[in-house]
Motif scaffolding. Structure first.
Motif, PDB file in Angstrom:
ATOM      1  N   LEU A 190       8.265   5.187   5.233  1.00 24.53           N
ATOM      2  CA  LEU A 190       9.457   5.194   6.075  1.00 24.53           C
ATOM      3  C   LEU A 190      10.698   5.312   5.207  1.00 24.53           C
ATOM      4  CD1 LEU A 190       8.521   2.256   8.451  1.00 24.53           C
ATOM      5  CD2 LEU A 190       8.536   4.678   9.031  1.00 24.53           C
ATOM      6  N   LEU A 191      11.631   6.112   5.665  1.00 23.29           N
ATOM      7  CA  LEU A 191      12.947   6.200   5.027  1.00 23.29           C
ATOM      8  C   LEU A 191      13.835   5.208   5.756  1.00 23.29           C
ATOM      9  CD1 LEU A 191      13.131  10.086   4.974  1.00 23.29           C
ATOM     10  CD2 LEU A 191      12.530   8.575   3.070  1.00 23.29           C
ATOM     11  N   THR A 192      14.422   4.286   5.016  1.00 18.11           N
ATOM     12  CA  THR A 192      15.244   3.261   5.656  1.00 18.11           C
ATOM     13  C   THR A 192      16.619   3.211   5.006  1.00 18.11           C
ATOM     14  OG1 THR A 192      14.653   1.436   4.189  1.00 18.11           O
ATOM     15  CG2 THR A 192      13.147   1.877   6.017  1.00 18.11           C
ATOM     16  N   SER A 193      17.511   2.472   5.613  1.00 16.94           N
ATOM     17  CA  SER A 193      18.869   2.362   5.088  1.00 16.94           C
ATOM     18  C   SER A 193      18.904   1.667   3.732  1.00 16.94           C
ATOM     19  CB  SER A 193      19.759   1.632   6.089  1.00 16.94           C
ATOM     20  OG  SER A 193      19.204   0.378   6.402  1.00 16.94           O
ATOM     21  N   PHE A 194      17.823   1.024   3.338  1.00 16.67           N
ATOM     22  CA  PHE A 194      17.778   0.330   2.049  1.00 16.67           C
ATOM     23  C   PHE A 194      16.736   0.935   1.107  1.00 16.67           C
ATOM     24  CE2 PHE A 194      15.434  -1.841   5.329  1.00 16.67           C
ATOM     25  CZ  PHE A 194      14.153  -1.867   4.813  1.00 16.67           C
ATOM     26  N   GLY A 195      16.266   2.136   1.403  1.00 17.83           N
ATOM     27  CA  GLY A 195      15.318   2.819   0.528  1.00 17.83           C
ATOM     28  C   GLY A 195      14.026   3.177   1.227  1.00 17.83           C
ATOM     29  N   LYS A 196      13.056   3.627   0.445  1.00 21.22           N
ATOM     30  CA  LYS A 196      11.745   3.984   0.984  1.00 21.22           C
ATOM     31  C   LYS A 196      10.925   2.727   1.216  1.00 21.22           C
ATOM     32  CE  LYS A 196      10.245   6.465  -2.363  1.00 21.22           C
ATOM     33  NZ  LYS A 196       9.429   7.358  -3.197  1.00 21.22           N
ATOM     34  N   MET A 197      10.092   2.776   2.245  1.00 24.87           N
ATOM     35  CA  MET A 197       9.204   1.662   2.554  1.00 24.87           C
ATOM     36  C   MET A 197       7.795   2.207   2.769  1.00 24.87           C
ATOM     37  SD  MET A 197       9.163  -0.761   5.934  1.00 24.87           S
ATOM     38  CE  MET A 197      10.709  -1.541   5.565  1.00 24.87           C
ATOM     39  N   ASN A 198       6.837   1.652   2.059  1.00 22.42           N
ATOM     40  CA  ASN A 198       5.447   2.037   2.233  1.00 22.42           C
ATOM     41  C   ASN A 198       4.809   1.035   3.187  1.00 22.42           C
ATOM     42  OD1 ASN A 198       2.758   2.648   2.062  1.00 22.42           O
ATOM     43  ND2 ASN A 198       2.771   2.945  -0.139  1.00 22.42           N
ATOM     44  N   ILE A 199       4.657   1.430   4.449  1.00 20.26           N
ATOM     45  CA  ILE A 199       4.196   0.532   5.502  1.00 20.26           C
ATOM     46  C   ILE A 199       2.742   0.096   5.302  1.00 20.26           C
ATOM     47  CG2 ILE A 199       3.339   2.197   7.214  1.00 20.26           C
ATOM     48  CD1 ILE A 199       5.701  -0.780   7.869  1.00 20.26           C
ATOM     49  N   LYS A 200       2.016   0.756   4.414  1.00 15.57           N
ATOM     50  CA  LYS A 200       0.607   0.416   4.164  1.00 15.57           C
ATOM     51  C   LYS A 200       0.454  -0.880   3.377  1.00 15.57           C
ATOM     52  CE  LYS A 200       0.234   4.410   2.222  1.00 15.57           C
ATOM     53  NZ  LYS A 200      -0.253   5.577   1.474  1.00 15.57           N
ATOM     54  N   ASN A 201       1.499  -1.330   2.742  1.00 17.51           N
ATOM     55  CA  ASN A 201       1.403  -2.500   1.859  1.00 17.51           C
ATOM     56  C   ASN A 201       1.091  -3.779   2.613  1.00 17.51           C
ATOM     57  OD1 ASN A 201       1.844  -0.968  -0.368  1.00 17.51           O
ATOM     58  ND2 ASN A 201       4.009  -1.465  -0.524  1.00 17.51           N
ATOM     59  N   LEU A 202       0.294  -4.612   1.994  1.00 19.27           N
ATOM     60  CA  LEU A 202      -0.102  -5.895   2.556  1.00 19.27           C
ATOM     61  C   LEU A 202       1.103  -6.784   2.866  1.00 19.27           C
ATOM     62  CD1 LEU A 202      -2.451  -7.723   3.340  1.00 19.27           C
ATOM     63  CD2 LEU A 202      -2.504  -8.541   0.966  1.00 19.27           C
ATOM     64  N   ALA A 203       2.183  -6.604   2.144  1.00 20.99           N
ATOM     65  CA  ALA A 203       3.390  -7.415   2.360  1.00 20.99           C
ATOM     66  C   ALA A 203       3.892  -7.325   3.794  1.00 20.99           C
ATOM     67  CB  ALA A 203       4.490  -6.975   1.396  1.00 20.99           C
ATOM     68  N   PHE A 204       3.529  -6.272   4.517  1.00 23.75           N
ATOM     69  CA  PHE A 204       4.025  -6.084   5.877  1.00 23.75           C
ATOM     70  C   PHE A 204       3.050  -6.565   6.945  1.00 23.75           C
ATOM     71  CE2 PHE A 204       6.142  -2.654   3.404  1.00 23.75           C
ATOM     72  CZ  PHE A 204       7.393  -3.248   3.416  1.00 23.75           C
ATOM     73  N   ALA A 205       1.908  -7.112   6.556  1.00 26.21           N
ATOM     74  CA  ALA A 205       0.883  -7.534   7.505  1.00 26.21           C
ATOM     75  C   ALA A 205       1.392  -8.570   8.508  1.00 26.21           C
ATOM     76  CB  ALA A 205      -0.336  -8.069   6.767  1.00 26.21           C
ATOM     77  N   ARG A 206       2.292  -9.437   8.079  1.00 25.70           N
ATOM     78  CA  ARG A 206       2.836 -10.468   8.972  1.00 25.70           C
ATOM     79  C   ARG A 206       4.364 -10.406   9.039  1.00 25.70           C
ATOM     80  NH1 ARG A 206      -1.130 -13.384  10.857  1.00 25.70           N
ATOM     81  NH2 ARG A 206      -3.015 -13.680   9.644  1.00 25.70           N
ATOM     82  N   ASP A 207       4.885  -9.218   8.848  1.00 23.57           N
ATOM     83  CA  ASP A 207       6.344  -9.016   8.891  1.00 23.57           C
ATOM     84  C   ASP A 207       6.712  -8.498  10.276  1.00 23.57           C
ATOM     85  OD1 ASP A 207       8.988  -8.263   8.615  1.00 23.57           O
ATOM     86  OD2 ASP A 207       8.708  -7.400   6.618  1.00 23.57           O
ATOM     87  N   PHE A 208       7.270  -9.364  11.090  1.00 26.43           N
ATOM     88  CA  PHE A 208       7.550  -9.030  12.479  1.00 26.43           C
ATOM     89  C   PHE A 208       8.995  -8.594  12.705  1.00 26.43           C
ATOM     90  CE2 PHE A 208       3.913 -11.892  12.394  1.00 26.43           C
ATOM     91  CZ  PHE A 208       2.977 -11.076  13.005  1.00 26.43           C
TER      92      PHE A 208
END
Length: 137
Positions: free
Chosen positions: A41-59
């Motif tokens: 994802l291209l976001t206002s704060f840079g690129k984001m790789n949504i596949k990363n485990l860090a996002f598993a519980r990021d609501f």
């Protein structure tokens, strides 16, 4: 002076802004959809790789500063779930967001040019986007 200037194959946000600064009027690139299909994802704060485990519980919204349908309706955790489950909807939603992000970026650049504040817009965008450009890579 009265002809549009076209740059093919350029779609990364910082490159778009730099192209606009150099007088480019039109761009064409597969980057927003190709990267979206691959979970970026291209976001206002840079690129984001949504596949990363860090996002598993990021609501939280994928990009809290974005007003697209994806950011208003879905969380990072849900997009990650869709991606890791192999759902085609993940690719579609990520692509949708990326296209919205780039259209808004160019719309903002156009407005800044009209208002005579493009250098400030350019500097601000570059600082914000590059600050977290490789978050969660």
């Amino acid at each position: 002076q009265d002809k549009p200037r076209y740059l093919m194959g350029v779609g990364f946000p910082t490159n778009l802004v730099e192209g606009i600064a150099r007088g480019i009027d039109m761009f064409d690139c597969v980057l927003p959809t190709r990267n979206g299909r691959n979970g970026q994802l291209l976001t206002s704060f840079g690129k984001m790789n949504i596949k990363n485990l860090a996002f598993a519980r990021d609501f939280t919204a994928p990009d809290p500063q974005c007003d697209c349908y994806v950011c208003r309706s879905f969380t990072r955790a849900y997009l990650r779930h869709l991606y890791t489950a192999g759902e085609i909807l993940a690719a579609r939603l990520c692509s949708w967001h990326n296209l919205h992000f780039l259209v808004n970026l160019v719309r903002g650049a156009r407005q800044a040019i009209i208002e005579g504040r493009f250098p400030v817009f350019r500097r601000g965008f570059m600082e914000n986007f590059m600050e977290g450009a490789y978050l969660n890579e």
